[in-house]
Design a protein around this motif. Sequence first.
Motif, PDB file in Angstrom:
ATOM      1  N   TYR A  76       0.814  -1.211   0.000  1.00 32.86           N
ATOM      2  CA  TYR A  76       0.000   0.000   0.000  1.00 32.86           C
ATOM      3  C   TYR A  76       0.848   1.262   0.000  1.00 32.86           C
ATOM      4  O   TYR A  76       0.675   2.135  -0.848  1.00 32.86           O
ATOM      5  CB  TYR A  76      -0.940   0.010   1.211  1.00 32.86           C
ATOM      6  CG  TYR A  76      -1.859  -1.190   1.257  1.00 32.86           C
ATOM      7  CD1 TYR A  76      -3.000  -1.240   0.483  1.00 32.86           C
ATOM      8  CD2 TYR A  76      -1.568  -2.277   2.069  1.00 32.86           C
ATOM      9  CE1 TYR A  76      -3.842  -2.340   0.508  1.00 32.86           C
ATOM     10  CE2 TYR A  76      -2.408  -3.377   2.108  1.00 32.86           C
ATOM     11  CZ  TYR A  76      -3.535  -3.407   1.328  1.00 32.86           C
ATOM     12  OH  TYR A  76      -4.356  -4.500   1.357  1.00 32.86           O
ATOM     13  N   ASN A  79       2.756   2.521  -3.082  1.00 31.73           N
ATOM     14  CA  ASN A  79       1.981   2.747  -4.296  1.00 31.73           C
ATOM     15  C   ASN A  79       1.350   4.142  -4.254  1.00 31.73           C
ATOM     16  O   ASN A  79       0.575   4.447  -3.349  1.00 31.73           O
ATOM     17  CB  ASN A  79       0.883   1.681  -4.413  1.00 31.73           C
ATOM     18  CG  ASN A  79       0.221   1.693  -5.767  1.00 31.73           C
ATOM     19  OD1 ASN A  79       0.045   2.729  -6.376  1.00 31.73           O
ATOM     20  ND2 ASN A  79      -0.162   0.516  -6.232  1.00 31.73           N
ATOM     21  N   LEU A  81      -1.021   5.302  -5.923  1.00 30.80           N
ATOM     22  CA  LEU A  81      -2.479   5.239  -5.991  1.00 30.80           C
ATOM     23  C   LEU A  81      -3.096   5.107  -4.605  1.00 30.80           C
ATOM     24  O   LEU A  81      -4.194   5.617  -4.355  1.00 30.80           O
ATOM     25  CB  LEU A  81      -2.939   4.082  -6.882  1.00 30.80           C
ATOM     26  CG  LEU A  81      -2.603   4.205  -8.371  1.00 30.80           C
ATOM     27  CD1 LEU A  81      -3.111   2.988  -9.133  1.00 30.80           C
ATOM     28  CD2 LEU A  81      -3.169   5.483  -8.962  1.00 30.80           C
ATOM     29  N   PHE A  82      -2.398   4.430  -3.711  1.00 35.92           N
ATOM     30  CA  PHE A  82      -2.873   4.325  -2.330  1.00 35.92           C
ATOM     31  C   PHE A  82      -2.977   5.717  -1.713  1.00 35.92           C
ATOM     32  O   PHE A  82      -3.965   6.044  -1.051  1.00 35.92           O
ATOM     33  CB  PHE A  82      -1.932   3.441  -1.505  1.00 35.92           C
ATOM     34  CG  PHE A  82      -2.217   3.480  -0.028  1.00 35.92           C
ATOM     35  CD1 PHE A  82      -3.297   2.790   0.497  1.00 35.92           C
ATOM     36  CD2 PHE A  82      -1.418   4.220   0.837  1.00 35.92           C
ATOM     37  CE1 PHE A  82      -3.574   2.832   1.859  1.00 35.92           C
ATOM     38  CE2 PHE A  82      -1.685   4.263   2.193  1.00 35.92           C
ATOM     39  CZ  PHE A  82      -2.768   3.567   2.708  1.00 35.92           C
ATOM     40  N   LYS A  85      -5.915   7.483  -2.963  1.00 39.30           N
ATOM     41  CA  LYS A  85      -7.114   7.010  -2.264  1.00 39.30           C
ATOM     42  C   LYS A  85      -7.238   7.678  -0.901  1.00 39.30           C
ATOM     43  O   LYS A  85      -8.309   8.156  -0.529  1.00 39.30           O
ATOM     44  CB  LYS A  85      -7.047   5.487  -2.063  1.00 39.30           C
ATOM     45  CG  LYS A  85      -7.475   4.661  -3.212  1.00 39.30           C
ATOM     46  CD  LYS A  85      -7.350   3.173  -2.920  1.00 39.30           C
ATOM     47  CE  LYS A  85      -7.989   2.788  -1.643  1.00 39.30           C
ATOM     48  NZ  LYS A  85      -7.907   1.378  -1.306  1.00 39.30           N
ATOM     49  N   LEU A 143      -9.548   3.475  -8.040  1.00 36.98           N
ATOM     50  CA  LEU A 143      -8.150   3.434  -7.604  1.00 36.98           C
ATOM     51  C   LEU A 143      -7.829   2.108  -6.923  1.00 36.98           C
ATOM     52  O   LEU A 143      -6.754   1.532  -7.134  1.00 36.98           O
ATOM     53  CB  LEU A 143      -7.844   4.612  -6.687  1.00 36.98           C
ATOM     54  CG  LEU A 143      -7.949   6.000  -7.332  1.00 36.98           C
ATOM     55  CD1 LEU A 143      -7.764   7.092  -6.295  1.00 36.98           C
ATOM     56  CD2 LEU A 143      -6.942   6.155  -8.458  1.00 36.98           C
ATOM     57  N   MET A 147      -5.062  -0.577  -8.068  1.00 37.14           N
ATOM     58  CA  MET A 147      -4.038  -1.027  -7.122  1.00 37.14           C
ATOM     59  C   MET A 147      -3.995  -2.546  -7.027  1.00 37.14           C
ATOM     60  O   MET A 147      -2.916  -3.125  -6.992  1.00 37.14           O
ATOM     61  CB  MET A 147      -4.326  -0.478  -5.716  1.00 37.14           C
ATOM     62  CG  MET A 147      -3.836   0.912  -5.470  1.00 37.14           C
ATOM     63  SD  MET A 147      -4.180   1.387  -3.760  1.00 37.14           S
ATOM     64  CE  MET A 147      -3.254   0.156  -2.877  1.00 37.14           C
ATOM     65  N   GLY A 152       0.786   1.198 -10.461  1.00 38.82           N
ATOM     66  CA  GLY A 152       1.403   2.128  -9.528  1.00 38.82           C
ATOM     67  C   GLY A 152       2.646   1.594  -8.859  1.00 38.82           C
ATOM     68  O   GLY A 152       3.438   2.354  -8.315  1.00 38.82           O
ATOM     69  N   LEU A 153       2.815   0.254  -8.875  1.00 41.87           N
ATOM     70  CA  LEU A 153       4.012  -0.328  -8.269  1.00 41.87           C
ATOM     71  C   LEU A 153       5.162  -0.303  -9.270  1.00 41.87           C
ATOM     72  O   LEU A 153       4.950  -0.442 -10.471  1.00 41.87           O
ATOM     73  CB  LEU A 153       3.740  -1.774  -7.809  1.00 41.87           C
ATOM     74  CG  LEU A 153       2.745  -1.924  -6.664  1.00 41.87           C
ATOM     75  CD1 LEU A 153       2.485  -3.398  -6.378  1.00 41.87           C
ATOM     76  CD2 LEU A 153       3.266  -1.237  -5.407  1.00 41.87           C
TER      77      LEU A 153
END
Length: 155
Positions: A76, A79, A81-82, A85, A143, A147, A152-153
């Motif tokens: 999480y 990333n 994107l996390f 979020k 999102l 993920m 995103g990673l």
Amino acid sequence: MGSVFTSAGVAYLHDLSFMVCFAALVLERYLIRPNPDRQNATLMVITDIVYGIAALALLVSGILRVLSFGQGSSFYTENPLFWWKVGLFLSVGGLSLYPTITYILWVLPLRRGALPLVSEGLAQRLGWILNIELLGFASIPLLATLMARGVGLNS
């Protein structure tokens, strides 16, 4: 085997809390009108309380998922994107303060047997805020879906 059920329970609470938050926002948006009657004003206050409790459950279950019951904290926190979020959730939460304070102020006249005074402008303002909150909330599952697929990673 207990940890599988605990993990699933936390994930379920997280998803259910999200759905209750979204449903409460939809109901608030549907109900907001100038000079509501006693039943609608009371329902708005109750709906906002439900929204607040669900948002708290969403936050707590989300933290539990990151720390103990999810994919591992690095999945999480590494990333971006996390963090989008989290930012969306906090932004929606921040935006919800204005309607929440407004509804809390409605309790005073309701307890005296009077109705809250809600102008056309206030109803429109609350409607716009709720629209933005709904848009923000509707973006969070997108999102999450990205993920879950590793978007995103850096691997």
